[in-house]
Design a protein around this motif. Structure first.
Motif, PDB file in Angstrom:
ATOM      1  N   TYR A 200       0.814  -1.223   0.000  1.00 51.50           N
ATOM      2  CA  TYR A 200       0.000   0.000   0.000  1.00 51.50           C
ATOM      3  C   TYR A 200       0.848   1.273   0.000  1.00 51.50           C
ATOM      4  N   GLN A 201       2.165   1.133   0.188  1.00 52.44           N
ATOM      5  CA  GLN A 201       3.027   2.310   0.167  1.00 52.44           C
ATOM      6  C   GLN A 201       3.783   2.468  -1.155  1.00 52.44           C
ATOM      7  N   ARG A 202       3.346   1.746  -2.179  1.00 50.63           N
ATOM      8  CA  ARG A 202       3.967   1.900  -3.499  1.00 50.63           C
ATOM      9  C   ARG A 202       3.592   3.238  -4.127  1.00 50.63           C
ATOM     10  N   ASN A 203       4.490   3.756  -4.958  1.00 48.89           N
ATOM     11  CA  ASN A 203       4.153   4.965  -5.711  1.00 48.89           C
ATOM     12  C   ASN A 203       3.487   4.564  -7.035  1.00 48.89           C
ATOM     13  N   ASP A 204       3.116   5.565  -7.838  1.00 47.13           N
ATOM     14  CA  ASP A 204       2.375   5.275  -9.075  1.00 47.13           C
ATOM     15  C   ASP A 204       3.160   4.367 -10.019  1.00 47.13           C
ATOM     16  N   LEU A 205       4.461   4.627 -10.152  1.00 45.23           N
ATOM     17  CA  LEU A 205       5.287   3.818 -11.043  1.00 45.23           C
ATOM     18  C   LEU A 205       5.317   2.364 -10.579  1.00 45.23           C
ATOM     19  N   GLN A 206       5.462   2.160  -9.282  1.00 45.15           N
ATOM     20  CA  GLN A 206       5.521   0.804  -8.738  1.00 45.15           C
ATOM     21  C   GLN A 206       4.183   0.080  -8.864  1.00 45.15           C
ATOM     22  N   LEU A 207       3.096   0.828  -8.818  1.00 41.89           N
ATOM     23  CA  LEU A 207       1.768   0.218  -8.975  1.00 41.89           C
ATOM     24  C   LEU A 207       1.559  -0.306 -10.394  1.00 41.89           C
ATOM     25  N   ARG A 208       2.215   0.331 -11.360  1.00 41.57           N
ATOM     26  CA  ARG A 208       2.001  -0.033 -12.762  1.00 41.57           C
ATOM     27  C   ARG A 208       2.994  -1.087 -13.265  1.00 41.57           C
ATOM     28  N   SER A 209       3.914  -1.530 -12.403  1.00 39.26           N
ATOM     29  CA  SER A 209       4.957  -2.457 -12.861  1.00 39.26           C
ATOM     30  C   SER A 209       4.966  -3.721 -12.008  1.00 39.26           C
ATOM     31  N   THR A 210       5.959  -4.560 -12.240  1.00 36.02           N
ATOM     32  CA  THR A 210       6.088  -5.813 -11.506  1.00 36.02           C
ATOM     33  C   THR A 210       6.175  -5.566  -9.996  1.00 36.02           C
ATOM     34  N   PRO A 211       5.661  -6.498  -9.172  1.00 39.36           N
ATOM     35  CA  PRO A 211       5.751  -6.311  -7.716  1.00 39.36           C
ATOM     36  C   PRO A 211       7.102  -6.707  -7.139  1.00 39.36           C
ATOM     37  N   PHE A 212       8.041  -7.145  -7.970  1.00 32.97           N
ATOM     38  CA  PHE A 212       9.357  -7.575  -7.487  1.00 32.97           C
ATOM     39  C   PHE A 212      10.396  -6.480  -7.710  1.00 32.97           C
ATOM     40  N   ARG A 213      11.332  -6.385  -6.775  1.00 36.62           N
ATOM     41  CA  ARG A 213      12.430  -5.432  -6.869  1.00 36.62           C
ATOM     42  C   ARG A 213      13.718  -6.070  -6.340  1.00 36.62           C
ATOM     43  N   TYR A 214      14.855  -5.466  -6.732  1.00 35.71           N
ATOM     44  CA  TYR A 214      16.142  -5.947  -6.222  1.00 35.71           C
ATOM     45  C   TYR A 214      17.016  -4.763  -5.852  1.00 35.71           C
ATOM     46  N   LEU A 215      18.000  -5.034  -4.997  1.00 31.77           N
ATOM     47  CA  LEU A 215      19.029  -4.061  -4.612  1.00 31.77           C
ATOM     48  C   LEU A 215      20.363  -4.792  -4.585  1.00 31.77           C
ATOM     49  N   LEU A 216      21.419  -4.128  -5.040  1.00 30.52           N
ATOM     50  CA  LEU A 216      22.771  -4.695  -4.988  1.00 30.52           C
ATOM     51  C   LEU A 216      23.706  -3.720  -4.297  1.00 30.52           C
ATOM     52  N   THR A 217      24.550  -4.240  -3.414  1.00 30.09           N
ATOM     53  CA  THR A 217      25.584  -3.393  -2.831  1.00 30.09           C
ATOM     54  C   THR A 217      26.638  -3.122  -3.918  1.00 30.09           C
ATOM     55  N   PRO A 218      27.401  -2.028  -3.795  1.00 30.56           N
ATOM     56  CA  PRO A 218      28.404  -1.700  -4.824  1.00 30.56           C
ATOM     57  C   PRO A 218      29.349  -2.854  -5.134  1.00 30.56           C
ATOM     58  N   SER A 219      29.804  -3.597  -4.119  1.00 30.55           N
ATOM     59  CA  SER A 219      30.734  -4.702  -4.364  1.00 30.55           C
ATOM     60  C   SER A 219      30.056  -5.870  -5.071  1.00 30.55           C
ATOM     61  N   MET A 220      28.733  -5.989  -4.913  1.00 26.65           N
ATOM     62  CA  MET A 220      27.989  -7.059  -5.588  1.00 26.65           C
ATOM     63  C   MET A 220      27.736  -6.715  -7.056  1.00 26.65           C
ATOM     64  N   GLN A 221      27.554  -5.449  -7.328  1.00 24.67           N
ATOM     65  CA  GLN A 221      27.251  -5.014  -8.692  1.00 24.67           C
ATOM     66  C   GLN A 221      28.333  -5.448  -9.679  1.00 24.67           C
ATOM     67  N   LYS A 222      29.577  -5.387  -9.244  1.00 22.21           N
ATOM     68  CA  LYS A 222      30.691  -5.716 -10.136  1.00 22.21           C
ATOM     69  C   LYS A 222      30.594  -7.143 -10.663  1.00 22.21           C
ATOM     70  N   SER A 223      30.117  -8.062  -9.835  1.00 22.89           N
ATOM     71  CA  SER A 223      30.144  -9.479 -10.206  1.00 22.89           C
ATOM     72  C   SER A 223      28.868  -9.987 -10.873  1.00 22.89           C
ATOM     73  N   VAL A 224      27.713  -9.353 -10.591  1.00 24.57           N
ATOM     74  CA  VAL A 224      26.458  -9.932 -11.102  1.00 24.57           C
ATOM     75  C   VAL A 224      25.615  -8.966 -11.932  1.00 24.57           C
ATOM     76  N   GLN A 225      26.073  -7.741 -12.119  1.00 22.08           N
ATOM     77  CA  GLN A 225      25.242  -6.747 -12.789  1.00 22.08           C
ATOM     78  C   GLN A 225      24.815  -7.182 -14.198  1.00 22.08           C
ATOM     79  N   ASN A 226      25.730  -7.783 -14.950  1.00 21.44           N
ATOM     80  CA  ASN A 226      25.389  -8.219 -16.310  1.00 21.44           C
ATOM     81  C   ASN A 226      24.318  -9.299 -16.301  1.00 21.44           C
ATOM     82  N   LYS A 227      24.438 -10.239 -15.367  1.00 23.94           N
ATOM     83  CA  LYS A 227      23.443 -11.309 -15.253  1.00 23.94           C
ATOM     84  C   LYS A 227      22.083 -10.735 -14.881  1.00 23.94           C
TER      85      LYS A 227
END
Length: 266
Positions: free
Chosen positions: A127-154
């Protein structure tokens, strides 16, 4: 903090740690239940901590009468060495003001164990989603900077959507923007701490509402499975039950909503 079941601590170097956040709908915990049960992971130890409300119960993954009397507690660790996977299951809430010390101790253990990365399964208030989040998939992800280097392409190849920044104080129009995960429990604290300690961490979450959150948990493990391929991907099918039937439901879920109404009521 970690107490092994055997005399020697297991070697977790290079392992991926899967863990839940105690968040809205307990979706992360239900998802970890599905992973432990489906992969038949073995218990290798537990966390001895004063940060969680104490609890004890029967074996939630019992498969026969012989192992149903084994006891389980509030924070246990399971492993599957053949896949280099280790799972932490949390089964109770945090004691007030103890969630931050828990995050710090947990990540110190991650570093000392030489785990390769951490994946947190979480949820956030729908119920705290914004308009953009309401119109898109309910799934989201976050990566720490050190994680981005290894898996960002995947991750990019999966066309996943990163968690958007929103106003730190929603009621103030000129408030700064930051990552907010309302209802996410320790998710944000774990993410921030991992960023500062340069720990490879990914957060996978779903926007949910309280209720029967089993479908949300099944959706979250399927989301994770797109990336890690924990179990064999499903064949193309229009039947929504085809994917969920591949995950083994733990025996403890029979009492997920209590033991039912007593016949004497009628």
């Amino acid at each position: 903090m970690f107490v092994p079941c055997g005399e020697l601590a297991p070697d977790l170097a290079g392992f991926t740690l899967l863990m839940p956040a105690v968040s809205v709908g307990n979706v992360g915990q239900l998802a970890i239940d599905l992973i432990i049960s489906t992969l038949n992971m073995s218990k290798i130890g537990y966390f001895y901590t004063d940060c969680l409300v104490p609890m004890v119960g029967n074996n939630p993954y019992a498969t026969a009468e012989g192992n149903s009397t084994e006891l389980s507690i509030n924070a246990e660790v399971y492993s599957l060495p053949s896949r280099k996977l280790v799972a932490l299951q949390l089964r109770s809430i945090f004691i007030k003001y103890k969630s931050k010390p828990f995050c710090e101790k947990l990540l110190s253990w991650v570093k000392s164990s030489s785990c390769a990365r951490v994946i947190v399964l979480s949820s956030s208030h729908s119920y705290q989603r914004n308009d953009l989040q309401l119109r898109s998939t309910p799934f989201r992800y976050l990566l720490t900077p050190s994680m981005q280097k290894s898996v960002q392409n995947k991750i990019k190849s999966l066309n996943w959507q990163e968690m958007e920044k929103s106003r730190c104080i929603p009621e103030i129009d000129d408030s700064e923007f930051c990552i907010r995960i309302p209802g996410g429990g320790i998710t944000k604290a774990l993410y921030d701490e991992s960023c500062s300690k340069e720990i490879q961490m990914a957060v996978l979450l779903k926007f949910v509402s309280e209720g029967d959150n089993v479908p949300d948990a099944l959706g979250l493990v399927e989301y994770l499975n797109e990336w890690l391929q924990i179990i064999k991907p499903p064949l193309q099918s229009d039947d929504p039950s085809a994917a969920t039937s591949r995950w083994k439901i733990p025996s403890s879920w029979r009492l997920l909503f209590g033991s039912g109404l007593p016949p004497a009521l009628f």
